[in-house]
Structure formats: structure tokens, C-alpha cells
Design an enzyme around this catalytic site. Structure first.
Site, PDB file in Angstrom:
ATOM      1  N   SER A  89       0.879  -1.182   0.000  1.00 40.16           N
ATOM      2  CA  SER A  89       0.000   0.000   0.000  1.00 40.16           C
ATOM      3  C   SER A  89       0.909   1.223   0.000  1.00 40.16           C
ATOM      4  CB  SER A  89      -0.912  -0.011   1.231  1.00 40.16           C
ATOM      5  OG  SER A  89      -1.815  -1.078   1.169  1.00 40.16           O
ATOM      6  N   LYS A 164      -6.274   2.494  -3.326  1.00 44.79           N
ATOM      7  CA  LYS A 164      -6.140   1.793  -2.049  1.00 44.79           C
ATOM      8  C   LYS A 164      -6.169   2.768  -0.875  1.00 44.79           C
ATOM      9  CE  LYS A 164      -5.485  -1.422   0.967  1.00 44.79           C
ATOM     10  NZ  LYS A 164      -4.265  -2.253   1.056  1.00 44.79           N
ATOM     11  N   LYS A 233      -0.748   5.207   8.094  1.00 47.22           N
ATOM     12  CA  LYS A 233       0.047   5.559   6.911  1.00 47.22           C
ATOM     13  C   LYS A 233      -0.859   5.776   5.697  1.00 47.22           C
ATOM     14  CE  LYS A 233       1.165   2.461   4.296  1.00 47.22           C
ATOM     15  NZ  LYS A 233       1.541   1.196   3.665  1.00 47.22           N
TER      16      LYS A 233
END
Length: 288
Positions: A89, A164, A233
Site C-alpha cells: 500500500s 487503495k 500511513k
């Protein structure tokens, strides 16, 4: 055909295992070599050094951040004619830079993050959102299919990572909103099981109400399948995208503030769903 897989974490372990179903030699590498050797013993893959793995025709990486991928690519350039498929990701800008630099070496780069948690990786039903050159995607699709339920080519380099990040910040927003709503209902004496049964047959349902809330939060089983620091994140990546486009993102900025109440060092060791314990402590209401 030779396939390489870098990163045998909770997701990569199963993803690499499914690749052995293809008519190919599957080589694996992990920072902890004993884990790669255990994978080879269980699935029939081959534990190798990175210099050999990057000579594969298709190379997968599934690592915590784009920084780790960049470091490996810098030290171990893949062979010309290969396709690097990054299931991390990651950061869209990193994907764009890697795609441009690798193309000069005759290598195609696809950013191909996955969604579906560890159960999806185990059952080969992951959703894969792919950014990159269309012909490279078509070449890689049959290989990706080994662990995927849904594969979508969503645009040029960086697009997969962007989708994503947006998906994960939406997931985080859904989970927090659901938790706030159920907290109110519990104080009013409503059965949370009954409330969820209604919600999951109504317009308020989501994967958070169908799976994460009953299986993790209400059961008090916060087993780590997706670390909170990784969600933090991804939320940051999504907000960077908002900043780059200059669009409104006030609600999503609130989501970041809520999930960042837990420091990164602690977040590394707990599941993303455990973030809801902050809300429970504030309201003095357990969602069980």
C-alpha cells in the site's frame, strides 16, 4: 516461467503460496530468512537471495511502505523484460517515479495493492487495484489471478496506490461512525446484536458492520490482521492526495485526527480495530 515474491508477512505468506498453483518456479525472499525457508517447506517454493530472485519474469513485492521497495530496487535491479508488481500500500508518486526509472531499464512496474485482509489472502479472493501500462497489466493479469477474486486496472502508474489509500480512509471513517452510532444505541438500552442485524439489512451496512464490528470489537478479540500504524500511513497518503488536488476534505481530516490519537509506536503492535478503544474510553461505553 519464473516468479519471485518479496515479503512474506500476513498477506504475502498466502499470496506467494497461491502462486505455486501456476506452471512456474516460485522463488521467495523475506528479511528473516527462516520465514522464507518455512514457506518453501510448506508450499514448495524456493528460498533464494534477492540477486537471484530479481532475475524472475514476474516479481512481486508486498512490504510495509514504498521506502522498502525503493531500497530493494536500488540495490537489486531486475532483469530487462520483467514486470515488477508492487502489492504494497504505497505512495502514488513513488510508483510514478519507479515506473519511469524502470522503463529505461526495460522493466515494467505495476502498483497493485490488495484489499480483503488475511482471510482474503488465504482464500485467494483479494481485490487487486492495478495502476500502470495497460499491456503490462494484460501480461501480468493471469499471474495476479492466482490470489485474486477481483482485478481492476484503474489507470496509469500510481492509480492503484491512490485507490487503495482512498479505500482505506473510507473504511476507517465507516468503522468510527459505526462505533459512535452503536455507542449511542447501547446507552439507550438497545441490543447491539439486534441493532447490527437491522443495520446489516439496511442502508447503513458496510463491511465494518458485517465483519469487523461483530468479529473483533464486540467479541473483544482484537487479533492483529492489519496493524493500526499501516492504516495511519494509508490515511496520510489519502490526505496528501487531497492536498495535491486542492479539494475539500474536512471530514477525512477528522478521520486522521481520530486514528492518530494512538502514537505510531503503539499502533505498530495493535490491530486497526483496536483504535475504537479510544472512543470506548472517552464515552465509558464498551461495544459488546
Amino acid at each position: 516461467m519464473r516468479i519471485g515474491f518479496i515479503g512474506l508477512g500476513a498477506m504475502g505468506w498466502h499470496m506467494a503460496g497461491h502462486l505455486t498453483q501456476l506452471d512456474a518456479t516460485v522463488m521467495v525472499w523475506n528479511r528473516t530468512k527462516s520465514k522464507a525457508e518455512a514457506h518453501a517447506a510448506q508450499f514448495g517454493t524456493i528460498s533464494v537471495d534477492l540477486d537471484l530472485l530479481v532475475q524472475a519474469d514476474f516479481i512481486f513485492s508486498c512490504l510495509p511502505t514504498s521506502s522498502e521497495v525503493e531500497a530493494i530496487l536500488s540495490a537489486h535491479p531486475p532483469k530487462s523484460g520483467s514486470i515488477w508488481i508492487d502489492c504494497t500500500s504505497g505512495i502514488p508518486f513513488s510508483a510514478q517515479q519507479l515506473s519511469q526509472s524502470l522503463k529505461r531499464q526495460g522493466v515494467e512496474f505495476l502498483d497493485a495493492p490488495v484489499s480483503g485482509q488475511t482471510i482474503g489472502a488465504e482464500n485467494a479472493t483479494l481485490t487487486v487495484m492495478v495502476g500502470g501500462h495497460q499491456p503490462a497489466f494484460e501480461r501480468a493479469r493471469p499471474v495476479i489471478q492466482a490470489f485474486a477474486g477481483v482485478i481492476e486496472h484503474v489507470g496509469e502508474s500510481g492509480s492503484g496506490f491512490a485507490v487503495k489509500a482512498v479505500n482505506n480512509i473510507l473504511m476507517a471513517a465507516n468503522l468510527w461512525a459505526l462505533s459512535e452510532g452503536l455507542s449511542v444505541l447501547k446507552v439507550r438500552g438497545v441490543s447491539l446484536d439486534a441493532a447490527l442485524a437491522c443495520i446489516n439489512h439496511s442502508s447503513g451496512k458496510s463491511s465494518m458492520s458485517e465483519t469487523v464490528m461483530p468479529q473483533k470489537i464486540m467479541s473483544r478479540c482484537f487479533n492483529k490482521t492489519f496493524a493500526l500504524n499501516l492504516l495511519q500511513k494509508d490515511i496520510g497518503i489519502a490526505l496528501d492526495l487531497i492536498a495535491e488536488t486542492g479539494q475539500q476534505g474536512s471530514l477525512l481530516h477528522c478521520v486522521q485526527q481520530l486514528y492518530n490519537q494512538i502514537d505510531r509506536q503503539t499502533a505498530e503492535h495493535i490491530d486497526f480495530s483496536a483504535a475504537i478503544q479510544v472512543l470506548e474510553q472517552y464515552n465509558q461505553v464498551l461495544l459488546n
